[in-house]
Motif scaffolding. Sequence first.
Motif, PDB file in Angstrom:
ATOM      1  N   LYS A 102       0.849  -1.186   0.000  1.00 31.53           N
ATOM      2  CA  LYS A 102       0.000   0.000   0.000  1.00 31.53           C
ATOM      3  C   LYS A 102       0.892   1.246   0.000  1.00 31.53           C
ATOM      4  CE  LYS A 102      -3.942  -2.080   2.395  1.00 31.53           C
ATOM      5  NZ  LYS A 102      -4.840  -2.007   3.576  1.00 31.53           N
ATOM      6  N   PHE A 130      -2.970   3.685  -1.320  1.00 32.21           N
ATOM      7  CA  PHE A 130      -3.790   3.596  -0.110  1.00 32.21           C
ATOM      8  C   PHE A 130      -4.334   4.970   0.280  1.00 32.21           C
ATOM      9  CE2 PHE A 130      -3.830   3.997   4.589  1.00 32.21           C
ATOM     10  CZ  PHE A 130      -4.905   3.167   4.857  1.00 32.21           C
ATOM     11  N   THR A 148       2.499   1.220   5.249  1.00 32.58           N
ATOM     12  CA  THR A 148       2.479   1.802   3.911  1.00 32.58           C
ATOM     13  C   THR A 148       3.886   2.211   3.506  1.00 32.58           C
ATOM     14  OG1 THR A 148       1.923   3.943   4.921  1.00 32.58           O
ATOM     15  CG2 THR A 148       0.103   2.646   4.030  1.00 32.58           C
TER      16      THR A 148
END
Length: 224
Positions: A102, A130, A148
Motif C-alpha cells: 500500500k 492507499f 504503507t
Amino acid sequence: MCPRQFTLASSDYGAQAILPSICYELAADAPNVSVEFQLWHKDKLTELADMQLDLVSTITDVVPENLHGKSIGEDQLVVVCRRQHPLCQGDDLSVTEYINAKHVLISGGGDKDSPVDLALLALGKQRQVFASVPFFQSAIELLVKTDTLLTTPLHIAADFAQTYDLRIIALPIKLKPQQYYLLWHAKHHQDPEHTWFRELCHPFLKNHLERTKIRGMKLLHAGE
C-alpha cells in the motif's frame, strides 16, 4: 534595500525545511523585505511568464528557453516506511513486493514520484494507492501509523528520519536522478534586487540538499 515583497514557490517541504533559514537571513540583512511563499506544481513551469513569481525551486529535466536558473543539485528517489513494516525487515525490496504494498502519495506541490508510475506502466504494472495527501508532513504521520510505503527523494526521507523512526530502502526500479533548479523568468534577470534575493536563496537550497543527501546515503547503505 527598499521595501519589497518577493514571491518564492516550492513544495510544502521547502516551506518547512528551508524557508525559515531564508527568512532568518532576510530579517538580519534586509528588515524591510518580506516573502510570500506559494506551493508550486512543476506542470506550471511553462506558465511562469504570466505568474507573479520571483523564484521557483523545482525539479525539471529541461529549463525552458525563456527562463534562467541555477542548479541546486540532483537526488534519487527512495522508499521510506516505518521500521516495523513487515516488508522492510530485509535488505531490499522486490518489484513485486513494491507494487503489492500500500502506497502513500503526496499530491500538493506537484507529484514528486510520477517517474515511478511511468516506469511501472512500461512494465505493465501499477501501484496500489492507499492514501493521497497534500503535504509531506501529513504523509509522514500516515506512514508511521500504517504499513504503507512512501516514495520520495532521498534528502527528504533522510531529513524526516532524524525525527521519526523510519527505514530508507532503495527503490526496486532504476530511474535517472532528479535535477533540482532555482528558476526565474527572463524579465527578472537584470533586476539588481532580484539578483540579490536569488543569490541569497540559492546557497540555502543547495546546502540543504547536499547535507541531507549525505545523511541519506549513510542511512540507505546502513540497511544493506
